[in-house]
Design a protein around this motif. Structure first.
Motif: not given
Length: 253
Positions: A226-238
């Motif tokens: 969540p640290h990456n996915t909730y902040t947008g650092r890792l997106t579904p497209a990425m």
């Protein structure tokens, strides 16, 4: 659980090296008690539980790998989550990281369904197997280097048996662990070790020219925490892009 499994680093190395197949690795892993700090923590979490899961019986043991035993792609994370894999007994199952990951695996053709809640939910992975450098939930989600080293022979034997064409590595801890493991197995890993980064590709060849072996490609991907996915650092497209690249490199389409 009585201490019937490996209880020292030397015993871990011995039983891992002797495993004839992935099923044998998966069978011995849950009996391991070689890291006292991790044993104490995983069992404490399983006893105290999170309020939302108060009525559930936690797995509370090392978590084996999961997926296709003939996979061309291997995915390596960090360690089981305290109330995810440590609760359900399956990597990435039952936590927000898994929710993000399995949805992507389903979109890209690796998973039979977009969610994973329990070991008995019918999820099937095709052409992909999951593993981790450390198989017990660690305090603060931070294993020590010694714990990684002690647990390393399990991952090494899985890689040796599976011999994947592609390894998708989630996060910097897993990247360092995989490079160290492959170097120990006789792959030529450059010095200084290539740095982790999202989208980084690293092709490794065997270091002994007298032992021909197909190259293996490592793909770096930010961890699905969540640290990456909730902040947008890792997106579904990425994440989809990395998984689709893995499919292409493994010649799955």
């Amino acid at each position: 659980m009585p201490p019937t499994g490996p209880a020292t680093p030397a015993q871990v190395a011995s039983v891992a090296a002797a495993a004839p197949d992935l099923a044998a690795i998966d069978a011995v892993l849950p009996t391991c008690r070689a890291c006292p700090r991790l044993v104490a923590w995983r069992e404490q979490v399983a006893l105290e539980k999170r309020a939302a899961f108060r009525g559930e019986t936690y797995w509370g043991r090392p978590v084996p790998g999961f997926g296709d035993v003939h996979a061309r792609v291997m995915m390596v994370g960090l360690a089981p989550a305290a109330h995810g894999g440590n609760r359900t007994g399956r990597l990435f199952t039952g936590d927000p990281s898994g929710d993000f990951l399995f949805a992507a695996l389903h979109r890209t053709g690796f998973a039979s369904q977009p969610t994973s809640r329990s070991r008995s939910d019918g999820l099937v992975l095709t052409d992909l197997r999951m593993a981790a450098p450390v198989r017990c939930a660690p305090p603060a989600n931070a294993p020590t280097p010694q714990e990684r080293h002690t647990c390393g022979p399990y991952l090494a034997r899985e890689l040796e048996i599976l011999d994947p064409a592609v390894v998708v590595v989630l996060g910097g801890f897993g990247w360092k662990a995989v490079l160290a493991t492959l170097a120990e197995q006789g792959w030529h890993v450059p010095r200084p070790r290539p740095a982790f980064g999202h989208g980084v590709e690293l092709v490794l060849a065997g270091s002994d020219p007298s032992v021909p072996r197909p190259p293996v490609t490592l793909l770096g991907c930010f961890h699905v925490s969540p640290h990456n996915t909730y902040t947008g650092r890792l997106t579904p497209a990425m994440l989809d892009d990395v998984l689709l690249r893995a499919r292409a490199l493994a010649a799955l389409d």
